[in-house]
Design an enzyme around this catalytic site. Structure first.
Site, PDB file in Angstrom:
ATOM      1  N   ARG A  84      -5.672  -2.178   8.459  1.00 24.31           N
ATOM      2  CA  ARG A  84      -6.812  -3.036   8.119  1.00 24.31           C
ATOM      3  C   ARG A  84      -6.329  -4.099   7.150  1.00 24.31           C
ATOM      4  O   ARG A  84      -5.276  -3.958   6.520  1.00 24.31           O
ATOM      5  CB  ARG A  84      -7.954  -2.218   7.513  1.00 24.31           C
ATOM      6  CG  ARG A  84      -7.566  -1.406   6.283  1.00 24.31           C
ATOM      7  CD  ARG A  84      -8.749  -0.578   5.774  1.00 24.31           C
ATOM      8  NE  ARG A  84      -8.350   0.238   4.633  1.00 24.31           N
ATOM      9  CZ  ARG A  84      -7.839   1.469   4.725  1.00 24.31           C
ATOM     10  NH1 ARG A  84      -7.657   2.010   5.931  1.00 24.31           N
ATOM     11  NH2 ARG A  84      -7.502   2.147   3.648  1.00 24.31           N
ATOM     12  N   LEU A  85      -7.112  -5.168   7.002  1.00 20.56           N
ATOM     13  CA  LEU A  85      -6.710  -6.303   6.168  1.00 20.56           C
ATOM     14  C   LEU A  85      -7.242  -6.210   4.746  1.00 20.56           C
ATOM     15  O   LEU A  85      -6.766  -6.931   3.864  1.00 20.56           O
ATOM     16  CB  LEU A  85      -7.175  -7.615   6.807  1.00 20.56           C
ATOM     17  CG  LEU A  85      -6.563  -7.922   8.175  1.00 20.56           C
ATOM     18  CD1 LEU A  85      -7.029  -9.288   8.658  1.00 20.56           C
ATOM     19  CD2 LEU A  85      -5.043  -7.864   8.121  1.00 20.56           C
ATOM     20  N   SER A 108      -9.958  -7.764  -5.846  1.00 21.91           N
ATOM     21  CA  SER A 108     -11.195  -7.790  -6.631  1.00 21.91           C
ATOM     22  C   SER A 108     -11.924  -6.452  -6.542  1.00 21.91           C
ATOM     23  O   SER A 108     -12.772  -6.148  -7.393  1.00 21.91           O
ATOM     24  CB  SER A 108     -12.097  -8.927  -6.138  1.00 21.91           C
ATOM     25  OG  SER A 108     -12.275  -8.879  -4.743  1.00 21.91           O
ATOM     26  N   ASP A 163       0.841  -1.197   0.000  1.00 22.90           N
ATOM     27  CA  ASP A 163       0.000   0.000   0.000  1.00 22.90           C
ATOM     28  C   ASP A 163       0.876   1.247   0.000  1.00 22.90           C
ATOM     29  O   ASP A 163       1.942   1.265   0.628  1.00 22.90           O
ATOM     30  CB  ASP A 163      -0.899  -0.014   1.238  1.00 22.90           C
ATOM     31  CG  ASP A 163      -2.030   0.997   1.153  1.00 22.90           C
ATOM     32  OD1 ASP A 163      -2.314   1.493   0.047  1.00 22.90           O
ATOM     33  OD2 ASP A 163      -2.630   1.291   2.204  1.00 22.90           O
ATOM     34  N   GLU A 172       0.810 -13.282  12.859  1.00 21.91           N
ATOM     35  CA  GLU A 172       1.223 -12.042  13.509  1.00 21.91           C
ATOM     36  C   GLU A 172       1.033 -10.904  12.506  1.00 21.91           C
ATOM     37  O   GLU A 172       1.310 -11.069  11.312  1.00 21.91           O
ATOM     38  CB  GLU A 172       2.688 -12.129  13.936  1.00 21.91           C
ATOM     39  CG  GLU A 172       2.955 -13.194  14.984  1.00 21.91           C
ATOM     40  CD  GLU A 172       2.275 -12.896  16.307  1.00 21.91           C
ATOM     41  OE1 GLU A 172       2.286 -11.730  16.725  1.00 21.91           O
ATOM     42  OE2 GLU A 172       1.730 -13.839  16.917  1.00 21.91           O
ATOM     43  N   GLY A 219       0.255   5.388  -4.534  1.00 17.95           N
ATOM     44  CA  GLY A 219      -0.330   6.670  -4.920  1.00 17.95           C
ATOM     45  C   GLY A 219       0.157   7.809  -4.045  1.00 17.95           C
ATOM     46  O   GLY A 219       0.476   8.898  -4.544  1.00 17.95           O
ATOM     47  N   ARG A 220       0.254   7.589  -2.741  1.00 17.36           N
ATOM     48  CA  ARG A 220       0.722   8.637  -1.837  1.00 17.36           C
ATOM     49  C   ARG A 220       2.198   8.950  -2.076  1.00 17.36           C
ATOM     50  O   ARG A 220       2.622  10.098  -1.956  1.00 17.36           O
ATOM     51  CB  ARG A 220       0.485   8.207  -0.387  1.00 17.36           C
ATOM     52  CG  ARG A 220      -0.916   8.552   0.112  1.00 17.36           C
ATOM     53  CD  ARG A 220      -1.235   7.857   1.406  1.00 17.36           C
ATOM     54  NE  ARG A 220      -1.576   6.453   1.170  1.00 17.36           N
ATOM     55  CZ  ARG A 220      -1.821   5.593   2.138  1.00 17.36           C
ATOM     56  NH1 ARG A 220      -1.713   5.974   3.405  1.00 17.36           N
ATOM     57  NH2 ARG A 220      -2.160   4.354   1.859  1.00 17.36           N
ATOM     58  N   ASN A 243     -10.251  -3.549  -6.666  1.00 19.52           N
ATOM     59  CA  ASN A 243      -9.472  -2.548  -7.398  1.00 19.52           C
ATOM     60  C   ASN A 243     -10.057  -2.202  -8.765  1.00 19.52           C
ATOM     61  O   ASN A 243      -9.660  -1.206  -9.385  1.00 19.52           O
ATOM     62  CB  ASN A 243      -8.023  -3.006  -7.580  1.00 19.52           C
ATOM     63  CG  ASN A 243      -7.191  -2.903  -6.319  1.00 19.52           C
ATOM     64  OD1 ASN A 243      -6.204  -3.604  -6.149  1.00 19.52           O
ATOM     65  ND2 ASN A 243      -7.594  -2.024  -5.396  1.00 19.52           N
ATOM     66  N   TRP A 244     -11.019  -3.008  -9.235  1.00 23.40           N
ATOM     67  CA  TRP A 244     -11.682  -2.666 -10.500  1.00 23.40           C
ATOM     68  C   TRP A 244     -12.457  -1.362 -10.385  1.00 23.40           C
ATOM     69  O   TRP A 244     -12.831  -0.764 -11.397  1.00 23.40           O
ATOM     70  CB  TRP A 244     -12.636  -3.787 -10.917  1.00 23.40           C
ATOM     71  CG  TRP A 244     -11.950  -5.074 -11.255  1.00 23.40           C
ATOM     72  CD1 TRP A 244     -11.950  -6.214 -10.522  1.00 23.40           C
ATOM     73  CD2 TRP A 244     -11.151  -5.350 -12.408  1.00 23.40           C
ATOM     74  NE1 TRP A 244     -11.205  -7.194 -11.140  1.00 23.40           N
ATOM     75  CE2 TRP A 244     -10.705  -6.692 -12.302  1.00 23.40           C
ATOM     76  CE3 TRP A 244     -10.774  -4.595 -13.523  1.00 23.40           C
ATOM     77  CZ2 TRP A 244      -9.896  -7.289 -13.267  1.00 23.40           C
ATOM     78  CZ3 TRP A 244      -9.968  -5.185 -14.495  1.00 23.40           C
ATOM     79  CH2 TRP A 244      -9.543  -6.518 -14.358  1.00 23.40           C
TER      80      TRP A 244
END
Length: 251
Positions: free
Chosen positions: A205-206, A77, A31, A218, A34-35, A79-80
């Protein structure tokens, strides 16, 4: 961060360890591309390109550290829902990765796996993925698993449908469906248990990634944006993992 809720039958402490303190199976939610680009007044595609470079670095670092399986969340799924131009850019980068990296994977004895509904991608990409999987299938070293068009809830639902069909066809009794049966129907069924799940960029978050598999993993949330993630960052997360006590519900 403590582990998520445990299944009824928890693994034994130490089950996931290879070398002392080294997780056998590490997954990463990549992740922050973009940032990273926004902070440099660059288009988002520049962040994604640097993210591909990070994949190369981290895959080699994982091999050097002794991690058996590295699973990377490349395209969910969900990301579309991104703009069509960005999705097209991501698919283009995937094509370049498959074109340029497979020979290196073969030289480095790495097996490539893909989980998720990648067959929903364009025909040329599906052919490239299938070819890469076949070409690396005989490698005996570490495994690089790429999650493409993947969603954990869809994976669990597909496993439930598979088991329901077995019951319907009479090849399985309903009361034999337990945690092991579900695990055996997941896309990761032939992989070692997930030991360490890392998310970059500071988010905690997951995001629908390996929800079942993360039950006793973990969790590590690092502030580093994915394009800046490197061997030192990975080693830091692995070192932190090695200091944790994994009780799996016991004492």
């Amino acid at each position: 961060m403590t582990a998520l809720a445990a299944p009824t039958s928890a693994p034994d402490p130490g089950q996931g360890l290879g070398k002392t303190g080294i997780p056998r199976h590490v997954a990463i939610i990549m992740d922050g591309n973009g940032r990273w680009a926004h902070a440099r007044a660059l288009p988002r595609i520049a962040g994604h390109k640097q993210g591909v470079e990070a994949v190369r670095r981290v895959a080699r670092a994982a091999r050097d550290i002794g991690i058996d399986v590295l699973t990377l969340y490349a395209f969910s799924s969900e990301n579309w829902r991104r703009p069509a131009e960005e999705v097209g850019d991501l698919m283009g980068l995937l094509r370049l990765f498959l074109k340029n990296e497979v020979d290196d994977l073969i030289r480095e004895n790495v097996r490539l796996r893909v989980i998720g509904d990648y067959r929903a991608l364009s025909d040329d990409l599906v052919r490239m993925i299938d070819t890469a999987i076949v070409r690396t299938a005989d490698n005996s070293g570490p495994r690089l698993v790429i999650a493409l068009n993947y969603g954990a809830q869809a994976e669990i639902a597909a496993a439930a449908r598979h088991l329901a069909r077995e019951v319907e066809q009479g090849s399985r009794a309903a009361d034999t469906i337990d945690e092991a049966a579900i695990e055996g129907a997941l896309a990761t069924r032939d992989l070692p248990p997930l030991d360490l799940l890392i998310r970059t960029s500071g988010e905690q978050r997951l995001s629908n990634f390996l929800l079942w598999q993360a039950a006793y993993a973990e969790l590590a949330f690092v502030d580093t944006l994915w394009p800046d993630f490197d061997e030192a960052t990975l080693r830091g997360a692995v070192a932190d993992f090695g200091r944790r006590q994994r009780r799996f519900g016991g004492l």
